[in-house]
Design an enzyme around this catalytic site. Structure first.
Site, PDB file in Angstrom:
ATOM      1  N   LEU A  38     -30.783   2.773   2.715  1.00 49.07           N
ATOM      2  CA  LEU A  38     -31.220   1.421   2.380  1.00 49.07           C
ATOM      3  C   LEU A  38     -31.348   1.250   0.866  1.00 49.07           C
ATOM      4  O   LEU A  38     -30.988   0.206   0.318  1.00 49.07           O
ATOM      5  CB  LEU A  38     -32.558   1.113   3.058  1.00 49.07           C
ATOM      6  CG  LEU A  38     -32.517   0.781   4.553  1.00 49.07           C
ATOM      7  CD1 LEU A  38     -33.924   0.645   5.101  1.00 49.07           C
ATOM      8  CD2 LEU A  38     -31.729  -0.498   4.799  1.00 49.07           C
ATOM      9  N   ARG A  42     -29.315  -1.456  -1.178  1.00 43.02           N
ATOM     10  CA  ARG A  42     -29.967  -2.472  -2.003  1.00 43.02           C
ATOM     11  C   ARG A  42     -29.421  -2.452  -3.422  1.00 43.02           C
ATOM     12  O   ARG A  42     -29.201  -3.509  -4.033  1.00 43.02           O
ATOM     13  CB  ARG A  42     -31.482  -2.236  -2.010  1.00 43.02           C
ATOM     14  CG  ARG A  42     -32.126  -2.573  -0.680  1.00 43.02           C
ATOM     15  CD  ARG A  42     -33.519  -1.987  -0.530  1.00 43.02           C
ATOM     16  NE  ARG A  42     -34.027  -2.252   0.821  1.00 43.02           N
ATOM     17  CZ  ARG A  42     -35.020  -1.591   1.393  1.00 43.02           C
ATOM     18  NH1 ARG A  42     -35.613  -0.594   0.739  1.00 43.02           N
ATOM     19  NH2 ARG A  42     -35.406  -1.904   2.613  1.00 43.02           N
ATOM     20  N   PHE A 180     -29.670  -9.069   4.546  1.00 42.99           N
ATOM     21  CA  PHE A 180     -29.150  -7.687   4.511  1.00 42.99           C
ATOM     22  C   PHE A 180     -30.151  -6.714   3.889  1.00 42.99           C
ATOM     23  O   PHE A 180     -30.910  -7.075   2.996  1.00 42.99           O
ATOM     24  CB  PHE A 180     -27.907  -7.643   3.610  1.00 42.99           C
ATOM     25  CG  PHE A 180     -26.607  -7.962   4.283  1.00 42.99           C
ATOM     26  CD1 PHE A 180     -26.398  -7.750   5.622  1.00 42.99           C
ATOM     27  CD2 PHE A 180     -25.563  -8.475   3.523  1.00 42.99           C
ATOM     28  CE1 PHE A 180     -25.172  -8.035   6.213  1.00 42.99           C
ATOM     29  CE2 PHE A 180     -24.328  -8.767   4.094  1.00 42.99           C
ATOM     30  CZ  PHE A 180     -24.142  -8.550   5.447  1.00 42.99           C
ATOM     31  N   GLU A 181     -30.063  -5.444   4.289  1.00 45.76           N
ATOM     32  CA  GLU A 181     -30.787  -4.332   3.642  1.00 45.76           C
ATOM     33  C   GLU A 181     -32.292  -4.585   3.547  1.00 45.76           C
ATOM     34  O   GLU A 181     -32.940  -4.204   2.573  1.00 45.76           O
ATOM     35  CB  GLU A 181     -30.222  -4.083   2.226  1.00 45.76           C
ATOM     36  CG  GLU A 181     -28.729  -3.899   2.150  1.00 45.76           C
ATOM     37  CD  GLU A 181     -28.232  -2.652   2.894  1.00 45.76           C
ATOM     38  OE1 GLU A 181     -29.079  -1.853   3.314  1.00 45.76           O
ATOM     39  OE2 GLU A 181     -27.016  -2.491   3.029  1.00 45.76           O
ATOM     40  N   GLY A 182     -32.852  -5.212   4.558  1.00 47.97           N
ATOM     41  CA  GLY A 182     -34.265  -5.593   4.529  1.00 47.97           C
ATOM     42  C   GLY A 182     -34.380  -6.973   3.911  1.00 47.97           C
ATOM     43  O   GLY A 182     -33.863  -7.213   2.819  1.00 47.97           O
TER      44      GLY A 182
END
Length: 373
Positions: A38, A42, A180-182
Protein backbone atom coordinates in the site's frame (compact mmCIF):
# COMPACT_ATOMS: atom_id res chain seq x y z
CA UNK A 1 -17.64 5.43 -14.43
CA UNK A 2 -14.02 5.50 -15.57
CA UNK A 3 -10.98 3.38 -16.48
CA UNK A 4 -13.24 1.39 -18.80
CA UNK A 5 -10.31 -0.39 -20.39
CA UNK A 6 -9.54 -2.14 -17.10
CA UNK A 7 -11.67 -5.08 -16.02
CA UNK A 8 -12.07 -5.14 -12.24
CA UNK A 9 -13.27 -8.50 -10.88
CA UNK A 10 -13.06 -10.33 -7.54
CA UNK A 11 -10.46 -13.08 -7.08
CA UNK A 12 -11.02 -15.49 -4.19
CA UNK A 13 -8.17 -17.66 -2.91
CA UNK A 14 -9.16 -20.36 -0.43
CA UNK A 15 -6.84 -23.11 0.83
CA UNK A 16 -4.45 -22.51 -2.08
CA UNK A 17 -1.14 -24.37 -1.60
CA UNK A 18 1.95 -22.19 -2.00
CA UNK A 19 5.36 -23.81 -2.72
CA UNK A 20 7.85 -22.91 -0.02
CA UNK A 21 10.15 -21.22 -2.56
CA UNK A 22 7.30 -18.85 -3.45
CA UNK A 23 6.58 -17.66 0.08
CA UNK A 24 7.10 -13.93 0.47
CA UNK A 25 8.65 -12.92 3.78
CA UNK A 26 7.84 -14.89 6.91
CA UNK A 27 4.82 -17.14 7.37
CA UNK A 28 2.24 -15.37 9.50
CA UNK A 29 3.64 -11.93 8.72
CA UNK A 30 2.18 -11.43 5.28
CA UNK A 31 0.26 -8.38 6.52
CA UNK A 32 3.54 -6.46 6.74
CA UNK A 33 4.14 -6.99 3.03
CA UNK A 34 0.52 -6.11 2.24
CA UNK A 35 0.73 -2.84 4.18
CA UNK A 36 4.00 -1.87 2.52
CA UNK A 37 2.54 -2.67 -0.89
CA UNK A 38 0.00 0.00 0.00
CA UNK A 39 2.87 2.39 0.78
CA UNK A 40 4.39 1.72 -2.64
CA UNK A 41 1.01 2.10 -4.29
CA UNK A 42 0.38 5.41 -2.56
CA UNK A 43 3.80 6.68 -3.58
CA UNK A 44 3.30 5.70 -7.23
CA UNK A 45 -0.27 6.93 -7.37
CA UNK A 46 0.61 10.35 -6.00
CA UNK A 47 3.56 10.71 -8.37
CA UNK A 48 1.50 9.38 -11.28
CA UNK A 49 -1.04 12.13 -10.73
CA UNK A 50 1.65 14.63 -11.74
CA UNK A 51 1.72 13.07 -15.20
CA UNK A 52 -2.07 13.24 -15.45
CA UNK A 53 -2.03 16.87 -14.35
CA UNK A 54 0.53 17.80 -16.99
CA UNK A 55 -1.45 16.03 -19.70
CA UNK A 56 -4.70 17.81 -18.82
CA UNK A 57 -2.87 21.13 -18.56
CA UNK A 58 -1.64 20.74 -22.15
CA UNK A 59 -5.19 20.01 -23.28
CA UNK A 60 -6.50 23.06 -21.43
CA UNK A 61 -3.76 25.31 -22.83
CA UNK A 62 -4.41 24.14 -26.37
CA UNK A 63 -8.15 24.69 -26.07
CA UNK A 64 -7.77 28.09 -24.39
CA UNK A 65 -5.67 29.34 -27.31
CA UNK A 66 -7.98 27.82 -29.90
CA UNK A 67 -11.40 28.74 -28.48
CA UNK A 68 -12.51 32.33 -29.05
CA UNK A 69 -15.08 34.47 -27.26
CA UNK A 70 -15.92 38.11 -27.90
CA UNK A 71 -13.39 38.14 -30.71
CA UNK A 72 -10.42 36.92 -28.60
CA UNK A 73 -8.97 33.58 -27.52
CA UNK A 74 -10.26 32.71 -24.07
CA UNK A 75 -6.61 32.35 -23.05
CA UNK A 76 -6.56 36.18 -22.94
CA UNK A 77 -9.23 36.25 -20.23
CA UNK A 78 -8.18 36.83 -16.63
CA UNK A 79 -10.40 34.16 -15.10
CA UNK A 80 -8.99 31.56 -17.49
CA UNK A 81 -5.43 32.60 -16.66
CA UNK A 82 -6.26 32.34 -12.99
CA UNK A 83 -7.36 28.74 -13.49
CA UNK A 84 -4.26 27.86 -15.49
CA UNK A 85 -1.96 29.52 -12.96
CA UNK A 86 -3.53 27.63 -10.07
CA UNK A 87 -3.28 24.36 -11.98
CA UNK A 88 0.42 24.97 -12.57
CA UNK A 89 1.13 25.91 -8.93
CA UNK A 90 -0.61 22.80 -7.57
CA UNK A 91 1.24 20.57 -10.03
CA UNK A 92 4.53 22.19 -9.03
CA UNK A 93 3.90 21.47 -5.34
CA UNK A 94 2.91 17.82 -5.88
CA UNK A 95 5.82 17.26 -8.25
CA UNK A 96 8.16 18.74 -5.62
CA UNK A 97 6.79 16.35 -3.01
CA UNK A 98 7.22 13.45 -5.43
CA UNK A 99 10.89 14.25 -6.07
CA UNK A 100 11.54 14.72 -2.36
CA UNK A 101 9.78 11.57 -1.16
CA UNK A 102 11.22 9.23 -3.78
CA UNK A 103 14.66 10.74 -3.19
CA UNK A 104 14.52 10.05 0.54
CA UNK A 105 13.39 6.45 -0.03
CA UNK A 106 16.12 5.90 -2.62
CA UNK A 107 18.73 7.11 -0.15
CA UNK A 108 17.62 4.50 2.37
CA UNK A 109 17.68 1.79 -0.30
CA UNK A 110 21.17 2.61 -1.60
CA UNK A 111 22.89 0.16 0.75
CA UNK A 112 20.43 -2.68 0.18
CA UNK A 113 21.76 -5.60 -1.86
CA UNK A 114 18.70 -7.09 -3.52
CA UNK A 115 20.14 -10.61 -3.56
CA UNK A 116 20.89 -10.65 0.15
CA UNK A 117 18.69 -12.60 2.60
CA UNK A 118 17.93 -9.36 4.48
CA UNK A 119 16.97 -7.38 1.35
CA UNK A 120 13.25 -7.88 1.82
CA UNK A 121 13.27 -6.76 5.44
CA UNK A 122 15.45 -3.74 4.67
CA UNK A 123 13.20 -2.67 1.81
CA UNK A 124 10.11 -3.01 3.99
CA UNK A 125 11.80 -0.94 6.71
CA UNK A 126 12.69 1.82 4.23
CA UNK A 127 9.13 2.02 2.96
CA UNK A 128 7.72 1.99 6.48
CA UNK A 129 10.06 4.82 7.46
CA UNK A 130 8.35 7.08 4.94
CA UNK A 131 4.81 5.68 5.18
CA UNK A 132 3.52 9.08 6.33
CA UNK A 133 5.04 10.84 3.32
CA UNK A 134 3.58 8.21 0.98
CA UNK A 135 0.11 8.84 2.39
CA UNK A 136 0.59 12.60 2.12
CA UNK A 137 1.65 12.31 -1.51
CA UNK A 138 -1.32 10.08 -2.31
CA UNK A 139 -3.86 12.48 -0.82
CA UNK A 140 -2.31 15.68 -2.13
CA UNK A 141 -1.62 14.24 -5.58
CA UNK A 142 -5.08 12.82 -6.13
CA UNK A 143 -6.84 15.93 -4.87
CA UNK A 144 -4.67 18.22 -6.99
CA UNK A 145 -5.43 16.11 -10.07
CA UNK A 146 -9.14 16.20 -9.27
CA UNK A 147 -9.01 19.99 -9.12
CA UNK A 148 -7.07 20.18 -12.38
CA UNK A 149 -9.40 17.76 -14.16
CA UNK A 150 -12.43 19.74 -13.01
CA UNK A 151 -10.94 23.07 -14.09
CA UNK A 152 -9.95 21.58 -17.45
CA UNK A 153 -13.56 20.59 -18.10
CA UNK A 154 -14.62 24.10 -17.05
CA UNK A 155 -12.20 25.71 -19.51
CA UNK A 156 -13.61 23.53 -22.28
CA UNK A 157 -17.12 24.61 -21.30
CA UNK A 158 -19.91 22.48 -22.78
CA UNK A 159 -17.42 20.66 -24.99
CA UNK A 160 -15.70 19.35 -21.86
CA UNK A 161 -18.86 17.44 -21.02
CA UNK A 162 -18.71 15.57 -24.31
CA UNK A 163 -16.91 12.24 -24.72
CA UNK A 164 -15.44 13.56 -27.96
CA UNK A 165 -12.84 15.44 -25.92
CA UNK A 166 -10.08 13.94 -23.79
CA UNK A 167 -10.80 16.07 -20.72
CA UNK A 168 -14.14 14.28 -20.27
CA UNK A 169 -12.37 10.93 -20.03
CA UNK A 170 -9.68 12.44 -17.84
CA UNK A 171 -12.28 13.66 -15.36
CA UNK A 172 -13.97 10.25 -15.20
CA UNK A 173 -10.78 8.23 -14.98
CA UNK A 174 -9.18 10.28 -12.21
CA UNK A 175 -12.13 10.11 -9.83
CA UNK A 176 -11.23 6.68 -8.46
CA UNK A 177 -7.77 7.91 -7.43
CA UNK A 178 -9.18 9.33 -4.20
CA UNK A 179 -10.51 5.83 -3.40
CA UNK A 180 -7.57 3.68 -4.58
CA UNK A 181 -4.89 2.59 -2.06
CA UNK A 182 -7.05 3.54 0.92
CA UNK A 183 -9.54 6.39 0.64
CA UNK A 184 -8.24 9.89 1.26
CA UNK A 185 -10.27 9.97 4.46
CA UNK A 186 -8.54 6.81 5.72
CA UNK A 187 -5.15 8.21 4.77
CA UNK A 188 -5.88 11.43 6.65
CA UNK A 189 -6.59 9.38 9.77
CA UNK A 190 -3.47 7.26 9.19
CA UNK A 191 -1.16 10.27 8.86
CA UNK A 192 -2.00 11.59 12.32
CA UNK A 193 -2.16 8.09 13.83
CA UNK A 194 1.31 7.17 12.57
CA UNK A 195 2.80 10.44 13.77
CA UNK A 196 1.28 10.10 17.24
CA UNK A 197 2.43 6.47 17.55
CA UNK A 198 5.98 7.50 16.64
CA UNK A 199 5.78 10.27 19.21
CA UNK A 200 4.62 7.86 21.92
CA UNK A 201 7.58 5.59 21.10
CA UNK A 202 9.99 8.51 21.39
CA UNK A 203 10.87 8.38 17.69
CA UNK A 204 9.45 11.84 17.04
CA UNK A 205 9.53 14.78 19.46
CA UNK A 206 5.98 15.94 18.77
CA UNK A 207 4.75 16.16 22.35
CA UNK A 208 7.74 18.19 23.67
CA UNK A 209 7.41 20.55 20.70
CA UNK A 210 3.68 20.95 21.33
CA UNK A 211 4.30 21.60 25.04
CA UNK A 212 6.80 24.30 24.15
CA UNK A 213 4.18 25.94 21.97
CA UNK A 214 1.68 25.71 24.83
CA UNK A 215 4.08 27.65 27.06
CA UNK A 216 4.50 30.16 24.26
CA UNK A 217 0.72 30.51 24.04
CA UNK A 218 0.50 31.43 27.72
CA UNK A 219 3.33 33.97 27.56
CA UNK A 220 2.50 35.37 24.11
CA UNK A 221 6.14 36.37 23.80
CA UNK A 222 6.99 38.91 21.08
CA UNK A 223 7.68 37.48 17.66
CA UNK A 224 11.34 36.91 16.86
CA UNK A 225 10.84 37.40 13.14
CA UNK A 226 13.19 39.95 11.58
CA UNK A 227 12.86 41.61 8.18
CA UNK A 228 14.57 39.63 5.43
CA UNK A 229 14.66 40.69 1.79
CA UNK A 230 16.03 37.35 0.53
CA UNK A 231 13.93 35.56 -2.10
CA UNK A 232 11.11 33.54 -0.50
CA UNK A 233 11.97 34.80 3.01
CA UNK A 234 8.33 35.63 3.75
CA UNK A 235 7.22 32.27 2.39
CA UNK A 236 9.81 30.46 4.51
CA UNK A 237 8.35 32.11 7.63
CA UNK A 238 4.87 31.10 6.47
CA UNK A 239 5.90 27.46 6.08
CA UNK A 240 7.34 27.51 9.58
CA UNK A 241 4.14 29.12 10.83
CA UNK A 242 2.00 26.36 9.34
CA UNK A 243 4.23 23.76 11.00
CA UNK A 244 3.76 25.50 14.34
CA UNK A 245 0.02 25.71 13.72
CA UNK A 246 -0.08 21.94 13.19
CA UNK A 247 1.74 21.41 16.49
CA UNK A 248 -0.60 23.81 18.25
CA UNK A 249 -3.70 21.99 17.06
CA UNK A 250 -2.27 18.50 17.60
CA UNK A 251 -0.98 19.29 21.08
CA UNK A 252 -4.24 20.92 22.14
CA UNK A 253 -6.25 17.98 20.80
CA UNK A 254 -4.11 15.36 22.55
CA UNK A 255 -4.26 17.23 25.88
CA UNK A 256 -8.04 17.53 25.76
CA UNK A 257 -9.13 14.20 24.32
CA UNK A 258 -6.25 11.86 25.13
CA UNK A 259 -7.29 8.34 24.02
CA UNK A 260 -10.70 9.67 22.99
CA UNK A 261 -9.17 11.61 20.10
CA UNK A 262 -10.02 8.80 17.69
CA UNK A 263 -13.68 9.77 18.05
CA UNK A 264 -12.94 13.32 16.89
CA UNK A 265 -12.27 12.52 13.25
CA UNK A 266 -12.96 16.06 12.10
CA UNK A 267 -10.11 17.34 14.27
CA UNK A 268 -7.83 14.56 13.06
CA UNK A 269 -8.70 15.48 9.46
CA UNK A 270 -7.95 19.15 10.06
CA UNK A 271 -4.65 18.27 11.75
CA UNK A 272 -3.76 16.02 8.84
CA UNK A 273 -4.48 18.85 6.42
CA UNK A 274 -2.06 21.07 8.33
CA UNK A 275 0.63 18.38 8.27
CA UNK A 276 0.14 17.83 4.53
CA UNK A 277 0.21 21.53 3.71
CA UNK A 278 3.37 21.89 5.77
CA UNK A 279 5.09 19.12 3.79
CA UNK A 280 3.91 20.52 0.46
CA UNK A 281 4.99 24.07 1.30
CA UNK A 282 8.40 22.94 2.51
CA UNK A 283 8.90 20.74 -0.57
CA UNK A 284 8.08 23.59 -2.97
CA UNK A 285 10.38 25.91 -1.05
CA UNK A 286 13.27 23.44 -1.10
CA UNK A 287 12.91 22.95 -4.84
CA UNK A 288 12.72 26.66 -5.61
CA UNK A 289 15.63 27.31 -3.25
CA UNK A 290 17.81 24.77 -5.05
CA UNK A 291 16.94 26.38 -8.37
CA UNK A 292 18.04 29.76 -7.01
CA UNK A 293 21.32 28.26 -5.76
CA UNK A 294 22.04 26.69 -9.16
CA UNK A 295 21.22 29.80 -11.17
CA UNK A 296 20.05 33.08 -9.64
CA UNK A 297 16.84 34.66 -8.34
CA UNK A 298 16.14 35.89 -11.88
CA UNK A 299 16.95 32.51 -13.41
CA UNK A 300 14.58 30.85 -10.94
CA UNK A 301 11.78 33.41 -11.41
CA UNK A 302 9.19 30.87 -12.58
CA UNK A 303 9.95 28.50 -9.70
CA UNK A 304 9.67 31.39 -7.26
CA UNK A 305 6.32 32.42 -8.77
CA UNK A 306 4.97 28.86 -8.52
CA UNK A 307 6.19 28.42 -4.94
CA UNK A 308 4.80 31.77 -3.81
CA UNK A 309 1.45 31.10 -5.47
CA UNK A 310 1.13 27.77 -3.75
CA UNK A 311 2.39 28.83 -0.34
CA UNK A 312 0.14 31.84 0.09
CA UNK A 313 -2.96 29.86 -0.88
CA UNK A 314 -1.82 27.02 1.39
CA UNK A 315 -1.44 29.42 4.32
CA UNK A 316 -5.04 30.54 3.84
CA UNK A 317 -6.25 26.94 3.83
CA UNK A 318 -4.13 26.06 6.85
CA UNK A 319 -5.42 28.99 8.87
CA UNK A 320 -9.01 28.01 8.11
CA UNK A 321 -8.38 24.38 9.16
CA UNK A 322 -6.60 25.42 12.35
CA UNK A 323 -9.36 27.86 13.37
CA UNK A 324 -12.02 25.22 12.74
CA UNK A 325 -10.20 22.64 14.86
CA UNK A 326 -9.33 25.01 17.70
CA UNK A 327 -12.94 26.19 17.93
CA UNK A 328 -13.90 22.57 18.64
CA UNK A 329 -11.06 21.95 21.09
CA UNK A 330 -11.12 25.10 23.23
CA UNK A 331 -13.46 27.87 24.30
CA UNK A 332 -13.46 31.17 26.12
CA UNK A 333 -10.14 32.73 27.08
CA UNK A 334 -8.14 29.66 26.06
CA UNK A 335 -9.62 29.74 22.57
CA UNK A 336 -8.92 33.47 22.23
CA UNK A 337 -5.34 32.89 23.39
CA UNK A 338 -4.79 30.09 20.88
CA UNK A 339 -6.31 32.11 18.04
CA UNK A 340 -4.03 35.02 18.91
CA UNK A 341 -1.03 32.71 18.70
CA UNK A 342 -2.31 31.32 15.40
CA UNK A 343 -2.57 34.84 13.97
CA UNK A 344 1.01 35.50 15.04
CA UNK A 345 2.24 32.29 13.41
CA UNK A 346 0.52 33.09 10.12
CA UNK A 347 0.86 36.87 10.08
CA UNK A 348 1.57 37.84 6.49
CA UNK A 349 1.24 40.51 3.85
CA UNK A 350 -0.99 39.18 1.06
CA UNK A 351 0.93 38.36 -2.10
CA UNK A 352 -0.30 39.47 -5.52
CA UNK A 353 -1.40 35.96 -6.44
CA UNK A 354 -3.44 37.34 -9.35
CA UNK A 355 -0.24 38.66 -10.93
CA UNK A 356 1.68 35.50 -10.04
CA UNK A 357 -0.91 33.25 -11.67
CA UNK A 358 -1.04 35.45 -14.77
CA UNK A 359 2.72 35.15 -15.20
CA UNK A 360 2.62 31.37 -14.77
CA UNK A 361 -0.25 31.08 -17.25
CA UNK A 362 1.48 33.31 -19.80
CA UNK A 363 4.65 31.23 -19.56
CA UNK A 364 2.73 27.97 -20.05
CA UNK A 365 0.77 29.46 -22.98
CA UNK A 366 4.06 30.54 -24.55
CA UNK A 367 5.54 27.04 -24.20
CA UNK A 368 2.28 25.14 -24.84
CA UNK A 369 3.06 22.95 -21.82
CA UNK A 370 3.76 22.79 -18.12
CA UNK A 371 6.57 25.35 -17.71
CA UNK A 372 8.98 23.24 -15.61
CA UNK A 373 11.29 20.46 -16.72
Amino acid sequence: MGIRGSSTTPLNLENVPVPVENVLGEIGKGHQIAFNILNVGRLKLGAGCVGGAKYLLVEALRWAKQRTAFGHPIADLGLIKEKLGEMIAKTYAVESMSYRTTGMIEQLLEGVHQGAPTASAETLAALQEYAVECSILKVMGTEALHFIADESVQIFGGYGFSSEYEVERGFRDQRVNRIFEGTNEINRLLIVDMLLKRSMKGQLALIPAAEKLADEALSLAPSEATPDEAPLAEETRLAEGVKKSALLVAGSAVRKYMMGLEKEQEIIGATSNLVMESYAMESALLRAGKKIEKSSPDGAAWDVDAARTYLHAAADRAESDARRALARIAEGDMLRTQLALLRRFLKRTPADTIGLKRRLADRALELNRYPFA
